[in-house]
Design a protein around this motif. Structure first.
Motif, PDB file in Angstrom:
ATOM      1  N   GLU A  52      25.795  -3.632  30.492  1.00 54.65           N
ATOM      2  CA  GLU A  52      26.313  -3.335  29.160  1.00 54.65           C
ATOM      3  C   GLU A  52      27.703  -2.709  29.206  1.00 54.65           C
ATOM      4  O   GLU A  52      28.549  -2.997  28.354  1.00 54.65           O
ATOM      5  N   TYR A  53      27.943  -1.855  30.207  1.00 54.15           N
ATOM      6  CA  TYR A  53      29.261  -1.207  30.263  1.00 54.15           C
ATOM      7  C   TYR A  53      30.365  -2.230  30.489  1.00 54.15           C
ATOM      8  O   TYR A  53      31.472  -2.103  29.952  1.00 54.15           O
ATOM      9  N   ALA A  54      30.073  -3.275  31.301  1.00 57.32           N
ATOM     10  CA  ALA A  54      31.082  -4.306  31.564  1.00 57.32           C
ATOM     11  C   ALA A  54      31.351  -5.138  30.315  1.00 57.32           C
ATOM     12  O   ALA A  54      32.505  -5.446  29.995  1.00 57.32           O
ATOM     13  N   ILE A  55      30.289  -5.500  29.585  1.00 56.94           N
ATOM     14  CA  ILE A  55      30.464  -6.272  28.358  1.00 56.94           C
ATOM     15  C   ILE A  55      31.257  -5.471  27.328  1.00 56.94           C
ATOM     16  O   ILE A  55      32.159  -6.005  26.657  1.00 56.94           O
ATOM     17  N   ARG A  56      30.958  -4.191  27.211  1.00 56.87           N
ATOM     18  CA  ARG A  56      31.695  -3.368  26.243  1.00 56.87           C
ATOM     19  C   ARG A  56      33.155  -3.242  26.655  1.00 56.87           C
ATOM     20  O   ARG A  56      34.054  -3.286  25.811  1.00 56.87           O
ATOM     21  N   GLU A  57      33.422  -3.098  27.936  1.00 54.50           N
ATOM     22  CA  GLU A  57      34.808  -2.999  28.405  1.00 54.50           C
ATOM     23  C   GLU A  57      35.566  -4.295  28.119  1.00 54.50           C
ATOM     24  O   GLU A  57      36.724  -4.272  27.714  1.00 54.50           O
ATOM     25  N   ILE A  58      34.888  -5.431  28.322  1.00 55.23           N
ATOM     26  CA  ILE A  58      35.510  -6.723  28.025  1.00 55.23           C
ATOM     27  C   ILE A  58      35.846  -6.822  26.541  1.00 55.23           C
ATOM     28  O   ILE A  58      36.912  -7.302  26.152  1.00 55.23           O
ATOM     29  N   MET A  59      34.933  -6.369  25.689  1.00 51.19           N
ATOM     30  CA  MET A  59      35.168  -6.427  24.245  1.00 51.19           C
ATOM     31  C   MET A  59      36.309  -5.510  23.826  1.00 51.19           C
ATOM     32  O   MET A  59      37.116  -5.855  22.965  1.00 51.19           O
ATOM     33  N   VAL A  60      36.379  -4.341  24.430  1.00 50.83           N
ATOM     34  CA  VAL A  60      37.463  -3.405  24.103  1.00 50.83           C
ATOM     35  C   VAL A  60      38.812  -4.019  24.482  1.00 50.83           C
ATOM     36  O   VAL A  60      39.790  -3.934  23.730  1.00 50.83           O
ATOM     37  N   ILE A  61      38.879  -4.655  25.656  1.00 47.64           N
ATOM     38  CA  ILE A  61      40.122  -5.298  26.084  1.00 47.64           C
ATOM     39  C   ILE A  61      40.486  -6.448  25.161  1.00 47.64           C
ATOM     40  O   ILE A  61      41.640  -6.612  24.760  1.00 47.64           O
ATOM     41  N   ALA A  62      39.487  -7.254  24.800  1.00 51.45           N
ATOM     42  CA  ALA A  62      39.740  -8.391  23.902  1.00 51.45           C
ATOM     43  C   ALA A  62      40.185  -7.908  22.529  1.00 51.45           C
ATOM     44  O   ALA A  62      41.079  -8.504  21.908  1.00 51.45           O
ATOM     45  N   ALA A  63      39.599  -6.831  22.049  1.00 52.48           N
ATOM     46  CA  ALA A  63      40.012  -6.295  20.750  1.00 52.48           C
ATOM     47  C   ALA A  63      41.431  -5.742  20.805  1.00 52.48           C
ATOM     48  O   ALA A  63      42.210  -5.900  19.855  1.00 52.48           O
ATOM     49  N   ALA A  64      41.788  -5.099  21.922  1.00 54.05           N
ATOM     50  CA  ALA A  64      43.153  -4.584  22.066  1.00 54.05           C
ATOM     51  C   ALA A  64      44.161  -5.726  22.114  1.00 54.05           C
ATOM     52  O   ALA A  64      45.275  -5.605  21.578  1.00 54.05           O
ATOM     53  N   GLU A  65      43.804  -6.845  22.737  1.00 49.04           N
ATOM     54  CA  GLU A  65      44.712  -7.993  22.780  1.00 49.04           C
ATOM     55  C   GLU A  65      44.966  -8.559  21.389  1.00 49.04           C
ATOM     56  O   GLU A  65      46.057  -9.063  21.111  1.00 49.04           O
ATOM     57  N   ARG A  66      43.971  -8.466  20.532  1.00 51.93           N
ATOM     58  CA  ARG A  66      44.105  -9.010  19.174  1.00 51.93           C
ATOM     59  C   ARG A  66      44.515  -7.952  18.160  1.00 51.93           C
ATOM     60  O   ARG A  66      44.545  -8.214  16.956  1.00 51.93           O
ATOM     61  N   ALA A  67      44.792  -6.743  18.668  1.00 51.35           N
ATOM     62  CA  ALA A  67      45.289  -5.633  17.819  1.00 51.35           C
ATOM     63  C   ALA A  67      44.323  -5.329  16.688  1.00 51.35           C
ATOM     64  O   ALA A  67      44.712  -5.137  15.539  1.00 51.35           O
ATOM     65  N   ILE A  68      43.027  -5.277  16.999  1.00 53.20           N
ATOM     66  CA  ILE A  68      42.037  -4.886  16.003  1.00 53.20           C
ATOM     67  C   ILE A  68      41.275  -3.682  16.542  1.00 53.20           C
ATOM     68  O   ILE A  68      41.099  -3.529  17.754  1.00 53.20           O
ATOM     69  N   ALA A  69      40.866  -2.813  15.638  1.00 57.96           N
ATOM     70  CA  ALA A  69      40.127  -1.602  15.991  1.00 57.96           C
ATOM     71  C   ALA A  69      38.665  -1.804  15.626  1.00 57.96           C
ATOM     72  O   ALA A  69      38.333  -2.117  14.478  1.00 57.96           O
ATOM     73  N   LEU A  70      37.800  -1.633  16.593  1.00 50.62           N
ATOM     74  CA  LEU A  70      36.364  -1.791  16.384  1.00 50.62           C
ATOM     75  C   LEU A  70      35.670  -0.461  16.601  1.00 50.62           C
ATOM     76  O   LEU A  70      35.917   0.232  17.597  1.00 50.62           O
ATOM     77  N   LYS A  71      34.816  -0.107  15.671  1.00 58.09           N
ATOM     78  CA  LYS A  71      34.047   1.120  15.787  1.00 58.09           C
ATOM     79  C   LYS A  71      32.936   0.945  16.822  1.00 58.09           C
ATOM     80  O   LYS A  71      32.551  -0.181  17.138  1.00 58.09           O
ATOM     81  N   PRO A  72      32.424   2.053  17.348  1.00 58.83           N
ATOM     82  CA  PRO A  72      31.315   1.924  18.315  1.00 58.83           C
ATOM     83  C   PRO A  72      30.116   1.170  17.753  1.00 58.83           C
ATOM     84  O   PRO A  72      29.472   0.405  18.471  1.00 58.83           O
TER      85      PRO A  72
END
Length: 340
Positions: free
Chosen positions: A224-244
């Motif tokens: 789960e930690y790897a999937i969440r890290e991947i999502m955080v990186i992908a969200a940063a690339e698209r300049a969107i902020a996602l809540k926990p």
């Protein structure tokens, strides 16, 4: 005589004059010392190598999920080391997993490591048998024409490639091997009989021909930690902020699949309302089945204590059925070990 004159000159000055003279000398020398020290310690501006951003690599076709090497993070380091070591030992290995689990990226990391060490590697994708043979010959730098300038036939290309693998230390990497023609896979089986090192990648490979001859590595879902890290990186690339809470919801749709994790962020970025997911990660409900069986056993004893014959009989039959099913499910082999 000069030293005596200097002493007399100093003795002729009062203490205040001496202090003023000393301060003036220090102020006159300090800027030069400071400038000299700055010039001696200042290093030239380092050359900065421009590294492509993750977005540029994603547009170039590099999956933004699992790292290959270099500045990327490797999430499957154990599989990478095991695969590389097996190939160096003239072995063959099959990496199996669902679509988007990171097989191609892992293979790319293996190829890069081998090439960095000076090995010859041919990395091909499914096509017609003749096209794949030509691509292998091209990457191995094998002539594809005879002395008369005529193109070699498929059989001659197979013999030339087999001879090259026998005389040289080279590796063959085939992506999506399950999509290849059955005859081509049988040729790979023949190559394997001569100990040709190869790496195959496949989604749900059948246990036939070459796939049953070589050991396999099943890519499990990422933690789960790897999937969440991947999502955080992908969200940063698209300049969107996602809540926990939003990340947790998207993580359920990914199910440990790195490609689905990046796709879930893309769907959130586009404002798409997606209910289901394509992953194959399921929850184990065996504890719930056991709890239900225990509840029926308790129900049987309650019926016995209260004298309720119907409750007693129902609880006994249900408990026996649940215990039998649980024993049957326990004896079944795991899905990844069943013969397809």
């Amino acid at each position: 005589m000069l030293a005596t004159g200097a002493i007399v000159a100093v003795n002729g000055l009062n203490p205040l004059s001496l202090i003023a003279l000393a301060i003036g000398g220090v102020l006159a020398i300090a800027p030069k010392l400071k400038l000299s020290s700055k010039n001696e310690t200042q290093d030239p501006a380092p050359l900065i190598e421009e590294i492509p951003t993750p977005e540029e690599k994603r547009l170039a076709g590099v999956p933004p999920v699992v790292a290959t090497s270099g500045e990327f993070k490797i999430y499957r380091q154990a599989e990478l080391n095991r695969t590389t070591a097996s190939l160096k030992a003239n072995g063959a290995i099959l990496i199996a997993g669902e679509d988007g689990s990171g097989k191609s990226v892992l293979a790319g990391a293996v190829v890069e490591n081998l090439q960095d060490e000076g090995y010859i590697v041919a990395f091909i994708e499914p096509a017609t048998p003749k096209q794949m043979l030509l691509e292998i010959a091209h990457q191995f730098d094998i002539p594809t024409e005879d002395l008369e300038g005529k193109s070699l036939t498929a059989d001659k290309l197979k013999r030339a490639i087999a001879t090259f693998l026998e005389e040289n230390t080279a590796f063959l990497v085939l992506d999506d091997a399950h999509c290849c023609d059955a005859k081509f896979r049988m040729w790979l089986k023949q190559l394997r009989r001569s100990d040709a090192p190869m790496l195959l990648l496949a989604t749900d490979p059948p246990r036939t021909d070459i796939f049953i001859n070589i050991p396999r590595i099943e890519l499990k879902p990422l933690p789960e930690y790897a999937i969440r890290e991947i999502m955080v990186i992908a969200a940063a690339e698209r300049a969107i902020a996602l809540k926990p809470s939003e990340l947790s919801k998207l993580q359920e749709r990914a199910g440990g699949n790195p490609m689905l994790a990046a796709r879930a962020v893309d769907e959130e970025y586009l404002g798409l309302d997606v209910e289901g997911a394509d992953h194959r990660r399921y929850f184990d409900i065996t504890p719930l089945i056991l709890l239900a069986g225990i509840a029926f056993v308790i129900m049987r004893f309650i019926g016995l204590g209260t004298g309720d014959q119907a409750l007693y009989i129902f609880g006994g039959i249900a408990a026996a059925v649940f215990l039998g099913l649980s024993r049957l499910l326990y004896n079944l082999p795991p899905e990844d070990r069943r013969i397809r």
